[in-house]
Design an enzyme around this catalytic site. Structure first.
Site, mmCIF file in Angstrom:
data_model
loop_
_atom_site.group_PDB
_atom_site.id
_atom_site.type_symbol
_atom_site.label_atom_id
_atom_site.label_comp_id
_atom_site.label_asym_id
_atom_site.label_seq_id
_atom_site.Cartn_x
_atom_site.Cartn_y
_atom_site.Cartn_z
ATOM 1 N N CYS A 170 0.867 -1.183 0.000
ATOM 2 C CA CYS A 170 0.000 0.000 0.000
ATOM 3 C C CYS A 170 0.903 1.232 0.000
ATOM 4 C CB CYS A 170 -0.950 -0.015 1.199
ATOM 5 S SG CYS A 170 -0.119 -0.174 2.797
ATOM 6 N N THR A 171 0.341 2.399 0.154
ATOM 7 C CA THR A 171 1.111 3.628 -0.023
ATOM 8 C C THR A 171 2.249 3.757 0.986
ATOM 9 O OG1 THR A 171 -0.845 4.734 -0.896
ATOM 10 C CG2 THR A 171 0.972 6.136 -0.207
#
Length: 250
Positions: free
Chosen positions: A176-177
């Site tokens: 994810c980010t």
């Protein structure tokens, strides 16, 4: 005047989020700090900005008042203040997922350093999952990554239960980010019976910062919610976020 920006999160047992909010609010305000800090029984998650000295004083207060021995944070800078005001909110979760049993304070998947990520996701036996929302996936992702087709992170458990099988997918790698969503996603998948679950330590941002472009398996840009921009290798700004991204739920 330049401003320092700190992005951070921590999963731990926070006994009284409301009391912590009351203690931190005047300290942050006195130090001219703005941004958003979420507090919940499971921990804290924030992005704050301010003058270097004031921001560090606020982060020191967060550590001291919450009982955290340390608070890892990602530092960046801005020529102008990126946030209009200070918001400290008490929430049920610091990242909305909706499955209380997915508890990162109990167990999570295996962390994989950015430098070792390429080898893992090139393994044909590994299912690579992008835990972000579909519009983020469309802006950029890793080679071989699967888009779960979610509009919010709260839809991820249904995707796993409906589309995946721990007997079929023996090894799963997720990203994810910045890493926070994968903390819950890996905890959840371990609870669902998946045996080998990995996640990218520090998220996409750590990968883009540490892995040279010529070695990269990343394609496109990484959307940053707070600044509404797409980042590329070296965390360079590629351009504005996709249309409609302002209203997207993390």
């Amino acid at each position: 005047m330049s401003f320092t920006v700190a992005a951070f999160y921590a999963f731990f047992r926070l006994e009284d989020p409301a009391a912590l909010k009351a203690a931190l609010l005047p300290i942050a305000e006195a130090n001219a700090v703005r941004g958003t800090l979420l507090l919940a029984p499971e921990g804290l998650n924030g992005t704050l900005a301010g003058p270097e000295e004031g921001l560090r004083a606020t982060l020191d207060a967060i550590r001291a008042q919450s009982g955290l021995p340390e608070l890892r944070w990602k530092r960046s800078s801005a020529e102008t203040m990126p946030f209009g005001r200070l918001k400290i909110k008490v929430k049920r979760e610091i990242v909305t997922f909706g499955v209380p049993e997915a508890d990162p304070t109990q167990r999570v998947g295996t962390y994989v350093a950015p430098e070792a990520w390429n080898a893992l996701i090139q393994d044909p036996d590994v299912l690579v999952i992008d835990t972000r929302n579909s519009f983020e996936f469309e802006a950029g992702s890793f080679a071989r990554a699967v888009d779960p087709g979610t509009r919010s992170f709260g839809e991820f458990p249904a995707y796993v239960r409906e589309k995946l099988d721990p007997k079929q997918q023996k090894k799963v790698a997720m990203f994810c980010t910045g890493g926070i969503r994968c903390e819950k996603a890996t905890a959840f998948m371990l609870n669902e019976g998946f045996e080998e679950v990995y996640h990218l330590d520090g998220g996409i941002l750590a990968y883009l910062e540490k892995v040279p472009p010529e070695q990269s398996l990343w394609h496109g840009g990484c959307f940053i919610f707070d600044e509404r921009v797409l980042l590329g290798h070296g965390l360079q700004v590629l351009g504005p976020a996709p249309e409609g991204a302002d209203s997207a739920e993390v």
